[in-house]
Enzyme design. Structure first.
Site, PDB file in Angstrom:
ATOM      1  CG  ASP A  10      -4.264  22.798  65.331  1.00  0.00           C
ATOM      2  OD1 ASP A  10      -3.137  23.308  65.465  1.00  0.00           O
ATOM      3  OD2 ASP A  10      -4.463  21.740  64.711  1.00  0.00           O
ATOM      4  CG  LEU A  11      -2.622  26.461  60.260  1.00  0.00           C
ATOM      5  CD1 LEU A  11      -3.666  27.333  59.580  1.00  0.00           C
ATOM      6  CD2 LEU A  11      -1.237  27.098  60.117  1.00  0.00           C
ATOM      7  CG  ASP A  12      -0.318  22.650  60.466  1.00  0.00           C
ATOM      8  OD1 ASP A  12      -0.341  23.207  59.364  1.00  0.00           O
ATOM      9  OD2 ASP A  12       0.548  22.869  61.326  1.00  0.00           O
TER      10      ASP A  12
ATOM     11  CB  THR B  19      -0.935  22.114  56.350  1.00  0.00           C
ATOM     12  OG1 THR B  19      -1.789  22.654  57.365  1.00  0.00           O
ATOM     13  CG2 THR B  19      -0.855  23.072  55.188  1.00  0.00           C
TER      14      THR B  19
ATOM     15  CE  LYS C 164      -2.887  14.042  62.107  1.00  0.00           C
ATOM     16  NZ  LYS C 164      -4.282  13.603  61.924  1.00  0.00           N
TER      17      LYS C 164
ATOM     18  CB  SER D  66      -0.638  27.031  64.605  1.00  0.00           C
ATOM     19  OG  SER D  66       0.225  26.141  63.903  1.00  0.00           O
ATOM     20  CB  ALA D  67       2.990  23.795  67.456  1.00  0.00           C
TER      21      ALA D  67
ATOM     22  CE  LYS E 120      -1.432  23.566  69.720  1.00  0.00           C
ATOM     23  NZ  LYS E 120      -1.958  23.497  68.354  1.00  0.00           N
TER      24      LYS E 120
ATOM     25  CD  GLU F 289      -5.131  21.233  68.557  1.00  0.00           C
ATOM     26  OE1 GLU F 289      -4.958  20.331  67.710  1.00  0.00           O
ATOM     27  OE2 GLU F 289      -4.268  22.064  68.825  1.00  0.00           O
ATOM     28  CG  ASP F 290      -5.602  18.098  63.496  1.00  0.00           C
ATOM     29  OD1 ASP F 290      -5.012  18.929  64.218  1.00  0.00           O
ATOM     30  OD2 ASP F 290      -5.048  17.508  62.559  1.00  0.00           O
TER      31      ASP F 290
END
Ligand code: G6P
Ligand code: MG
Length: 219
Positions: free
Chosen positions: A7-9, A15, A43, A114-115, A145, A169-170
């Site tokens: 995942d990114l953020d 971010t 999120k 990432s979404a 997601k 993932e976060d």
């Protein structure tokens, strides 16, 4: 273990905090209560779904036309893009660059799931684009997601089986997506926020190829 799908953020860079701030500004302008606990639900989910949840919280679901919603979403994104325009390689979260380099050296596939429609821009700002064998095109994903589609697409793009992948993932929705895809799930956060994860780390500084392999093969 043949691939790691990120995942990114909130995993690669903080971010998730900027999304929180940008939604918080919009919610304040609309007089809708907004806090970190509620933000957890946003999120990992798309911009439009996030807006729908915020408006519902303010009992404003029927107050805006499609056009009105688009304007609000654009307003949030303009503020978000202002915040991310200042990102530099120093904003990569601890341990992430070293992990990407280790994975690349070990010829383990690396994908981004990432979404965010801002994902490619953020990777560029962080100077991390070159590490990724695949960045899943979110505009081609039909189910966001917690549906597993984005993680399954990442694995397919890399030509690996989901069972040979680790997802990081976060977000609660993201952990559900990884587990739904049949992958090993690493959560970054607190165990209560990361229910269903195979392992949870408090911060990305704990991540390394060695520890991922240890847990993956122990499972
Ligand atoms: C990620 C974030 C969400 C965000 C979504 C869409 O999943 O966790 O908070 O809403 O991306 O991001 P975008 O940059 O396209 O608005
Ligand atoms: Mg995230």
């Amino acid at each position: 273990m043949k691939a790691v799908i990120f995942d990114l953020d909130g995993v690669i860079t903080d971010t998730a905090e900027y999304h929180f701030q940008a939604w918080g500004s919009l919610a304040a302008a609309l007089d809708i209560p907004f806090d970190r606990e509620f933000n957890e639900q946003l999120k990992g989910i798309s911009r439009t779904e996030s807006l729908d949840k915020i408006l519902a919280r303010g009992n404003l679901s029927d107050a805006y036309s499609d056009e009105g919603r688009r304007e609000l979403a654009t307003q949030k994104n303009t503020e978000y893009q202002r915040l991310i325009s200042a990102l530099t390689p120093a904003d990569v979260l601890p341990g992430i660059k070293a992990l990407l380099a280790e994975l690349q050296d070990a010829r383990i596939g690396i994908a981004l799931a990432s979404a965010s429609k801002n994902a490619a821009f953020i990777l560029e700002r962080l100077e991390l684009t070159r590490y990724f064998d695949s960045v899943v095109d979110v505009t081609a994903i039909r189910h966001g997601k917690p549906d597993p589609e984005i993680f399954l697409t990442g694995a397919a793009n890399l030509g690996v089986q989901p069972a040979d992948c680790i997802g990081i993932e976060d977000a609660q929705a993201g952990i559900q997506a990884i587990k739904g895809a049949g992958m090993f799930a690493v959560g970054v956060g607190t165990p209560s926020q990361m229910q269903g994860a195979d392992i949870v780390v408090a911060t990305t500084a704990e991540l390394s190829l060695r520890m991922l392999e240890d847990y993956f093969f122990r499972d």
